[in-house]
Write a protein that holds these residues in place. Structure first.
Motif, PDB file in Angstrom:
ATOM      1  N   LEU A  27       0.839  -1.193   0.000  1.00 42.48           N
ATOM      2  CA  LEU A  27       0.000   0.000   0.000  1.00 42.48           C
ATOM      3  C   LEU A  27       0.876   1.247   0.000  1.00 42.48           C
ATOM      4  O   LEU A  27       1.583   1.509   0.959  1.00 42.48           O
ATOM      5  N   ASP A  28       0.790   1.994  -1.058  1.00 45.62           N
ATOM      6  CA  ASP A  28       1.550   3.237  -1.173  1.00 45.62           C
ATOM      7  C   ASP A  28       0.963   4.254  -0.188  1.00 45.62           C
ATOM      8  O   ASP A  28      -0.208   4.619  -0.293  1.00 45.62           O
ATOM      9  N   PRO A  29       1.756   4.714   0.780  1.00 43.46           N
ATOM     10  CA  PRO A  29       1.230   5.644   1.788  1.00 43.46           C
ATOM     11  C   PRO A  29       0.844   7.011   1.226  1.00 43.46           C
ATOM     12  O   PRO A  29       0.173   7.786   1.905  1.00 43.46           O
ATOM     13  N   SER A  30       1.211   7.295  -0.018  1.00 39.12           N
ATOM     14  CA  SER A  30       0.844   8.594  -0.589  1.00 39.12           C
ATOM     15  C   SER A  30      -0.610   8.623  -1.076  1.00 39.12           C
ATOM     16  O   SER A  30      -1.140   9.678  -1.369  1.00 39.12           O
ATOM     17  N   PHE A  31      -1.272   7.454  -1.138  1.00 40.14           N
ATOM     18  CA  PHE A  31      -2.676   7.386  -1.532  1.00 40.14           C
ATOM     19  C   PHE A  31      -3.562   7.385  -0.297  1.00 40.14           C
ATOM     20  O   PHE A  31      -3.192   6.859   0.754  1.00 40.14           O
ATOM     21  N   GLU A  32      -4.763   7.926  -0.447  1.00 41.49           N
ATOM     22  CA  GLU A  32      -5.781   7.767   0.580  1.00 41.49           C
ATOM     23  C   GLU A  32      -6.592   6.533   0.183  1.00 41.49           C
ATOM     24  O   GLU A  32      -7.288   6.537  -0.826  1.00 41.49           O
ATOM     25  N   TRP A  33      -6.476   5.464   0.959  1.00 45.27           N
ATOM     26  CA  TRP A  33      -7.121   4.199   0.642  1.00 45.27           C
ATOM     27  C   TRP A  33      -8.538   4.200   1.180  1.00 45.27           C
ATOM     28  O   TRP A  33      -8.826   4.815   2.207  1.00 45.27           O
ATOM     29  N   PRO A  34      -9.452   3.481   0.534  1.00 51.37           N
ATOM     30  CA  PRO A  34     -10.828   3.388   1.036  1.00 51.37           C
ATOM     31  C   PRO A  34     -10.834   2.803   2.443  1.00 51.37           C
ATOM     32  O   PRO A  34      -9.998   1.967   2.787  1.00 51.37           O
ATOM     33  N   VAL A  35     -11.796   3.220   3.241  1.00 48.71           N
ATOM     34  CA  VAL A  35     -11.867   2.763   4.624  1.00 48.71           C
ATOM     35  C   VAL A  35     -11.981   1.241   4.701  1.00 48.71           C
ATOM     36  O   VAL A  35     -11.429   0.622   5.617  1.00 48.71           O
ATOM     37  N   CYS A  36     -12.650   0.607   3.732  1.00 54.07           N
ATOM     38  CA  CYS A  36     -12.768  -0.851   3.777  1.00 54.07           C
ATOM     39  C   CYS A  36     -11.394  -1.510   3.713  1.00 54.07           C
ATOM     40  O   CYS A  36     -11.144  -2.499   4.395  1.00 54.07           O
ATOM     41  N   MET A  37     -10.490  -0.949   2.922  1.00 55.52           N
ATOM     42  CA  MET A  37      -9.148  -1.521   2.822  1.00 55.52           C
ATOM     43  C   MET A  37      -8.327  -1.207   4.062  1.00 55.52           C
ATOM     44  O   MET A  37      -7.516  -2.018   4.509  1.00 55.52           O
ATOM     45  N   ARG A  38      -8.532  -0.032   4.648  1.00 63.13           N
ATOM     46  CA  ARG A  38      -7.797   0.323   5.859  1.00 63.13           C
ATOM     47  C   ARG A  38      -8.248  -0.514   7.054  1.00 63.13           C
ATOM     48  O   ARG A  38      -7.515  -0.660   8.027  1.00 63.13           O
ATOM     49  N   MET A  39      -9.451  -1.074   6.986  1.00 65.43           N
ATOM     50  CA  MET A  39      -9.986  -1.874   8.089  1.00 65.43           C
ATOM     51  C   MET A  39      -9.510  -3.332   8.042  1.00 65.43           C
ATOM     52  O   MET A  39      -9.590  -4.030   9.040  1.00 65.43           O
ATOM     53  N   PHE A  40      -9.034  -3.788   6.879  1.00 69.47           N
ATOM     54  CA  PHE A  40      -8.554  -5.163   6.774  1.00 69.47           C
ATOM     55  C   PHE A  40      -7.335  -5.354   7.655  1.00 69.47           C
ATOM     56  O   PHE A  40      -6.484  -4.472   7.757  1.00 69.47           O
ATOM     57  N   ALA A  41      -7.223  -6.519   8.264  1.00 68.79           N
ATOM     58  CA  ALA A  41      -6.022  -6.843   9.034  1.00 68.79           C
ATOM     59  C   ALA A  41      -4.864  -7.032   8.066  1.00 68.79           C
ATOM     60  O   ALA A  41      -5.046  -7.494   6.935  1.00 68.79           O
ATOM     61  N   ALA A  42      -3.676  -6.665   8.501  1.00 69.54           N
ATOM     62  CA  ALA A  42      -2.478  -6.889   7.686  1.00 69.54           C
ATOM     63  C   ALA A  42      -2.181  -8.382   7.676  1.00 69.54           C
ATOM     64  O   ALA A  42      -2.160  -9.034   8.729  1.00 69.54           O
ATOM     65  N   LEU A  43      -1.976  -8.932   6.510  1.00 69.97           N
ATOM     66  CA  LEU A  43      -1.738 -10.368   6.349  1.00 69.97           C
ATOM     67  C   LEU A  43      -0.628 -10.857   7.280  1.00 69.97           C
ATOM     68  O   LEU A  43      -0.778 -11.865   7.973  1.00 69.97           O
ATOM     69  N   GLU A  44       0.474 -10.120   7.323  1.00 73.11           N
ATOM     70  CA  GLU A  44       1.625 -10.567   8.108  1.00 73.11           C
ATOM     71  C   GLU A  44       1.402 -10.466   9.623  1.00 73.11           C
ATOM     72  O   GLU A  44       2.169 -11.021  10.399  1.00 73.11           O
ATOM     73  N   SER A  45       0.329  -9.783  10.050  1.00 74.09           N
ATOM     74  CA  SER A  45       0.078  -9.637  11.485  1.00 74.09           C
ATOM     75  C   SER A  45      -0.818 -10.728  12.061  1.00 74.09           C
ATOM     76  O   SER A  45      -0.892 -10.898  13.279  1.00 74.09           O
ATOM     77  N   LEU A  46      -1.503 -11.482  11.204  1.00 67.79           N
ATOM     78  CA  LEU A  46      -2.501 -12.435  11.693  1.00 67.79           C
ATOM     79  C   LEU A  46      -1.922 -13.552  12.558  1.00 67.79           C
ATOM     80  O   LEU A  46      -2.424 -13.826  13.651  1.00 67.79           O
ATOM     81  N   LYS A  47      -0.875 -14.201  12.081  1.00 65.02           N
ATOM     82  CA  LYS A  47      -0.321 -15.329  12.838  1.00 65.02           C
ATOM     83  C   LYS A  47       0.217 -14.881  14.199  1.00 65.02           C
ATOM     84  O   LYS A  47      -0.159 -15.459  15.224  1.00 65.02           O
ATOM     85  N   PRO A  48       1.075 -13.841  14.249  1.00 62.28           N
ATOM     86  CA  PRO A  48       1.563 -13.422  15.569  1.00 62.28           C
ATOM     87  C   PRO A  48       0.444 -12.941  16.500  1.00 62.28           C
ATOM     88  O   PRO A  48       0.491 -13.180  17.705  1.00 62.28           O
ATOM     89  N   MET A  49      -0.578 -12.294  15.943  1.00 67.22           N
ATOM     90  CA  MET A  49      -1.688 -11.821  16.758  1.00 67.22           C
ATOM     91  C   MET A  49      -2.432 -13.000  17.385  1.00 67.22           C
ATOM     92  O   MET A  49      -2.715 -13.002  18.586  1.00 67.22           O
ATOM     93  N   CYS A  50      -2.722 -14.020  16.581  1.00 67.51           N
ATOM     94  CA  CYS A  50      -3.435 -15.196  17.091  1.00 67.51           C
ATOM     95  C   CYS A  50      -2.597 -15.952  18.116  1.00 67.51           C
ATOM     96  O   CYS A  50      -3.124 -16.441  19.127  1.00 67.51           O
ATOM     97  N   GLU A  51      -1.304 -16.048  17.878  1.00 70.13           N
ATOM     98  CA  GLU A  51      -0.423 -16.728  18.835  1.00 70.13           C
ATOM     99  C   GLU A  51      -0.345 -15.942  20.140  1.00 70.13           C
ATOM    100  O   GLU A  51      -0.330 -16.540  21.226  1.00 70.13           O
ATOM    101  N   GLU A  52      -0.328 -14.625  20.060  1.00 74.05           N
ATOM    102  CA  GLU A  52      -0.285 -13.794  21.267  1.00 74.05           C
ATOM    103  C   GLU A  52      -1.562 -13.970  22.090  1.00 74.05           C
ATOM    104  O   GLU A  52      -1.525 -13.969  23.321  1.00 74.05           O
TER     105      GLU A  52
END
Length: 130
Positions: A27-52
């Motif tokens: 995600l290029d930070p220079s764009f304003e992304w739709p709120v639906c996309m900003r609400m999605f969990a980051a793929l790389e955060s799911l496993k560590p979050m669930c393990e925590e």
């Protein structure tokens, strides 16, 4: 939501939740992304979050479900335009069906040229409560 699932499960219980995620490093930070996309969990955060939270044997399974295939077929758009002229599509209000975010179509027009399969992934999150 994962924390609530963990609380609800008995010891030995399992979860399998399908969800849309964002591949955040794309995600290029220079764009304003739709709120639906900003609400999605980051793929790389799911496993560590669930393990925590306490899940064990956590797996993130790619559902191989293309986002690009979710677009409205061109022929459906054409049918809506015909119905709209006849005042049938929405009770005669004259509203059109937009491909991207309704009235925000101009604001997010840049999405038209992006491959949503590169930005988003549908995955199934699997985990077990010890």
């Amino acid at each position: 939501a994962f924390r609530n699932v963990f609380k609800a499960l008995k010891s030995g219980g399992r979860m399998a939740i399908s969800t849309t995620t964002i591949v955040s490093d794309r995600l290029d930070p220079s764009f304003e992304w739709p709120v639906c996309m900003r609400m999605f969990a980051a793929l790389e955060s799911l496993k560590p979050m669930c393990e925590e939270i306490g899940f064990r044997n956590v797996e993130i399974l790619d559902a191989d479900s293309p986002m690009e295939g979710m677009e409205i077929p061109e022929e459906a758009l054409m049918d809506d335009k015909v119905e709209e002229k006849e005042g049938k599509s929405d009770g005669g209000s004259g509203k059109t069906r937009f491909k991207i975010h309704g009235k925000y179509v101009d604001q997010f027009a840049f999405l038209e040229n992006m491959d949503m399969d590169e930005l988003c992934k549908v995955v199934t999150v699997y985990g077990e409560k010890p």
